[in-house]
Scaffold this motif. Structure first.
Motif, mmCIF file in Angstrom:
data_model
loop_
_atom_site.group_PDB
_atom_site.id
_atom_site.type_symbol
_atom_site.label_atom_id
_atom_site.label_comp_id
_atom_site.label_asym_id
_atom_site.label_seq_id
_atom_site.Cartn_x
_atom_site.Cartn_y
_atom_site.Cartn_z
ATOM 1 N N LEU A 32 -38.806 30.224 31.323
ATOM 2 C CA LEU A 32 -37.438 30.732 31.388
ATOM 3 C C LEU A 32 -37.318 31.999 30.560
ATOM 4 N N THR A 33 -36.487 32.912 31.018
ATOM 5 C CA THR A 33 -36.162 34.100 30.228
ATOM 6 C C THR A 33 -34.713 33.998 29.770
ATOM 7 N N LEU A 34 -34.522 34.052 28.466
ATOM 8 C CA LEU A 34 -33.193 33.990 27.855
ATOM 9 C C LEU A 34 -32.843 35.378 27.342
ATOM 10 N N CYS A 35 -31.669 35.864 27.723
ATOM 11 C CA CYS A 35 -31.217 37.202 27.327
ATOM 12 C C CYS A 35 -30.081 37.098 26.309
ATOM 13 N N TRP A 36 -30.170 37.946 25.285
ATOM 14 C CA TRP A 36 -29.143 37.967 24.237
ATOM 15 C C TRP A 36 -29.249 39.288 23.501
ATOM 16 N N ALA A 37 -28.431 39.415 22.472
ATOM 17 C CA ALA A 37 -28.492 40.589 21.596
ATOM 18 C C ALA A 37 -29.629 40.414 20.588
ATOM 19 N N ALA A 38 -30.122 41.545 20.087
ATOM 20 C CA ALA A 38 -31.188 41.528 19.083
ATOM 21 C C ALA A 38 -30.562 41.475 17.697
ATOM 22 N N TRP A 39 -30.576 40.292 17.079
ATOM 23 C CA TRP A 39 -30.051 40.126 15.719
ATOM 24 C C TRP A 39 -30.610 38.834 15.143
ATOM 25 N N ASP A 40 -30.272 38.545 13.900
ATOM 26 C CA ASP A 40 -30.864 37.398 13.204
ATOM 27 C C ASP A 40 -30.665 36.067 13.935
ATOM 28 N N PRO A 41 -29.461 35.761 14.475
ATOM 29 C CA PRO A 41 -29.314 34.484 15.175
ATOM 30 C C PRO A 41 -30.275 34.330 16.358
ATOM 31 N N ALA A 42 -30.600 35.448 17.023
ATOM 32 C CA ALA A 42 -31.548 35.373 18.138
ATOM 33 C C ALA A 42 -32.922 34.950 17.640
ATOM 34 N N ASN A 43 -33.318 35.453 16.490
ATOM 35 C CA ASN A 43 -34.607 35.055 15.909
ATOM 36 C C ASN A 43 -34.603 33.571 15.559
ATOM 37 N N ALA A 44 -33.462 33.085 15.061
ATOM 38 C CA ALA A 44 -33.344 31.658 14.746
ATOM 39 C C ALA A 44 -33.450 30.809 16.009
ATOM 40 N N LEU A 45 -32.891 31.307 17.111
ATOM 41 C CA LEU A 45 -32.945 30.560 18.365
ATOM 42 C C LEU A 45 -34.378 30.495 18.909
ATOM 43 N N VAL A 46 -35.152 31.536 18.698
ATOM 44 C CA VAL A 46 -36.559 31.527 19.112
ATOM 45 C C VAL A 46 -37.296 30.371 18.438
ATOM 46 N N PRO B 63 -26.211 16.818 20.013
ATOM 47 C CA PRO B 63 -25.769 16.951 18.625
ATOM 48 C C PRO B 63 -26.916 17.177 17.631
ATOM 49 N N ALA B 64 -28.045 16.510 17.835
ATOM 50 C CA ALA B 64 -29.173 16.686 16.911
ATOM 51 C C ALA B 64 -29.715 18.104 16.964
ATOM 52 N N VAL B 65 -29.758 18.685 18.162
ATOM 53 C CA VAL B 65 -30.215 20.069 18.309
ATOM 54 C C VAL B 65 -29.185 21.027 17.718
ATOM 55 N N GLN B 66 -27.920 20.717 17.914
ATOM 56 C CA GLN B 66 -26.864 21.549 17.338
ATOM 57 C C GLN B 66 -26.921 21.559 15.800
ATOM 58 N N GLN B 67 -27.266 20.424 15.211
ATOM 59 C CA GLN B 67 -27.424 20.373 13.760
ATOM 60 C C GLN B 67 -28.584 21.260 13.314
ATOM 61 N N LYS B 68 -29.688 21.211 14.045
ATOM 62 C CA LYS B 68 -30.832 22.077 13.726
ATOM 63 C C LYS B 68 -30.472 23.553 13.904
ATOM 64 N N TRP B 69 -29.622 23.832 14.878
ATOM 65 C CA TRP B 69 -29.162 25.193 15.131
ATOM 66 C C TRP B 69 -28.397 25.726 13.925
ATOM 67 N N TRP B 70 -27.499 24.914 13.381
ATOM 68 C CA TRP B 70 -26.777 25.315 12.161
ATOM 69 C C TRP B 70 -27.752 25.491 10.999
ATOM 70 N N ASP B 71 -28.644 24.559 10.824
ATOM 71 C CA ASP B 71 -29.596 24.617 9.706
ATOM 72 C C ASP B 71 -30.500 25.839 9.790
ATOM 73 N N ALA B 72 -30.764 26.308 11.022
ATOM 74 C CA ALA B 72 -31.656 27.448 11.218
ATOM 75 C C ALA B 72 -30.969 28.787 10.994
ATOM 76 N N GLY B 73 -29.633 28.770 10.873
ATOM 77 C CA GLY B 73 -28.898 30.017 10.683
ATOM 78 C C GLY B 73 -28.053 30.412 11.877
ATOM 79 N N GLY B 74 -28.028 29.550 12.912
ATOM 80 C CA GLY B 74 -27.113 29.761 14.022
ATOM 81 C C GLY B 74 -25.753 29.173 13.669
ATOM 82 N N PHE B 75 -24.769 29.362 14.548
ATOM 83 C CA PHE B 75 -23.425 28.868 14.254
ATOM 84 C C PHE B 75 -22.977 27.913 15.359
ATOM 85 N N SER B 76 -23.233 26.639 15.097
ATOM 86 C CA SER B 76 -22.894 25.601 16.060
ATOM 87 C C SER B 76 -21.389 25.504 16.237
#
Length: 446
Positions: A33-47, A351-364
């Motif tokens: 899959l190819t996921l498109c987004w802006a280039a910024w810190d949250p994108a790196n966290a999502l990777v 929910p478990a993935v969303q928690q990891k998303w917050w912990d990684a620096g994303g904003f759930s």
């Protein structure tokens, strides 16, 4: 003869093995899959987060991350050309109207129902802002992915200096503390403007003033909203006269120019996210306007992070309000891998993935994460995130939002930065521009 038969058998087996390997490789390549987004810190966290998805499903992830100044043009061109680059797109909230109306995203209601994904499990403001079109309906085109709003950072270490505390209290008869009103904000900005701290001249605040994309709109709206501005008549859609150019809007625009004139660094006439970050991290300003998504990086910054920085929500005037940022994640209609893309959304919604998303620096945006005991103490910026998302408002999400945005960029920048005309003339001009756009759309009858 027997040896020849053996050789033929071995050859056939080798050919079959090679064919199987080739087929497997081709199949593996299609599971991507190819996921498109802006280039910024949250994108790196999502990777990093998405490595779990690959481990669980075997689906490889590719990414197309575009710098913010080019993000909207690049991705909207991709959608309008019905391109197949993006299977998943984390698109801005303002795009939802055009993406839904023009069929760029697939509708997700049936998929959500089938897989037990409930929009009631997500913060209401993010469902309304990132997922729905038309507004007020339950037609969903995205899953809330990245909660965000505009707020402020401030130099907590400067505010705490005893000599500055004493001087400020003597002058304003209150403590030097994060402002709760826009009048207080202006006082603090003036207090720090052209002051020398540690041998270096500093300034009051870094604000959004950029004209080319959306910067000044994302800045000035915070003050317009707070003064009571509404885009149109709540009882009569697209009836804008006396609302977008009413006394509240005019007062808010006038005040934003006062802030620009009194309290920003020299040359800060075309500033958006990056310029404000640079001003703050280099120690030029006492306060910085920016999206909360940048706050994790600021908190970790070696020069201004840790105890040197604090955070506060948008100050009040008549009301408390903040400009919505953030994005939802959608499946692009032109993708050949919609089933895999939906599988990713199903995984991301857990929910478990969303928690990891917050912990990684994303904003759930998931209530299970945000309502968890101790959430407000999980990071230094968690309280500001929660408080800001309770008071957010957004710019037009109409299919013609790009034309609406360009008009506001020009009118507000011409007045605030270039000093052309009066605030009333600027907002009257904006009313004229927007009326023409909505007439072309058939939303206003000639």
């Amino acid at each position: 003869m027997k040896r020849m038969t053996q050789r033929a058998t071995l050859g056939a087996a080798l050919f079959a093995a090679l064919a199987l390997a080739t087929t497997s490789a081709a199949q593996a390549q299609t599971k991507q899959l190819t996921l498109c987004w802006a280039a910024w810190d949250p994108a790196n966290a999502l990777v990093e987060l998405s490595k779990d998805f690959t481990a669980q499903t075997g689906v490889q992830m590719k990414y197309e991350f575009v710098p913010w100044p080019n993000f909207a043009q690049r991705m909207l061109n991709e959608l309008n050309s019905k391109g197949k680059l993006c299977d998943l797109l984390i698109g801005d909230s303002q795009w939802i109207g055009s993406a839904a109306t023009e069929g760029h995203y697939i509708k997700l209601n049936e998929f959500f129902d089938k897989n037990g994904i409930k929009m009631g499990d997500f913060m209401p403001a993010t469902v309304e802002g990132y997922s729905t079109w038309p507004k007020g309906t339950k037609n969903y085109w995205a899953l809330p992915a990245m909660g965000d709003a505009v707020a402020f950072t401030y130099r907590k270490d400067w505010f705490a200096r005893p000599e500055l505390q004493a001087e400020f209290k003597s002058k304003y008869n209150r403590e030097l503390a994060p402002p709760t009103t826009w009048d207080e904000f202006k006082q603090i900005g003036q207090f720090f403007q052209n002051r020398t701290i540690d041998g270096k001249k500093v300034y009051g605040a870094a604000l959004y003033t950029e004209r080319g994309s959306e910067g000044i709109t994302m800045g000035v709206t915070n003050v317009l909203y707070a003064h009571g501005m509404q885009y149109d008549n709540p009882k009569k859609p697209y009836d804008m006269k006396g609302f977008i150019n009413g006394p509240e809007a005019v007062a808010g625009l006038k005040f934003y120019k006062e802030l620009f004139d009194c309290c920003t660094p020299p040359g800060h006439s075309n500033a958006y996210m990056t310029e404000d970050l640079d001003s703050y991290k280099s120690g030029q300003v006492a306060m910085q306007m920016n999206f909360i998504a940048f706050f994790p990086g600021i908190a970790k910054d070696p020069n201004v992070g840790g105890e040197k920085t604090g955070f506060f929500t948008m100050p009040k005037a008549k009301i408390a309000a903040a400009q919505l940022g953030g994005q939802g994640i959608s499946v692009v209609k032109y993708s050949d891998k919609k089933d895999l893309a939906l599988e990713y959304i199903k995984w991301f919604a857990q929910p478990a993935v969303q928690q990891k998303w917050w912990d990684a620096g994303g904003f759930s945006c998931h209530n299970a994460v945000l309502s968890k005991p101790g959430f407000e103490k999980s990071t230094s910026y968690a309280p500001v995130f929660l408080d800001s998302m309770k008071i957010v408002k957004d710019f037009w999400q109409e299919p013609s939002y790009a034309q609406l945005l360009l008009a506001m960029q020009k009118r507000t920048h011409d007045y605030v930065v270039a000093g052309k005309g009066t605030p009333q003339e600027a907002m009257d001009g904006l009313l004229k521009d927007w009326t023409e756009v909505f007439k072309e759309d058939g939303k206003i009858k000639p």
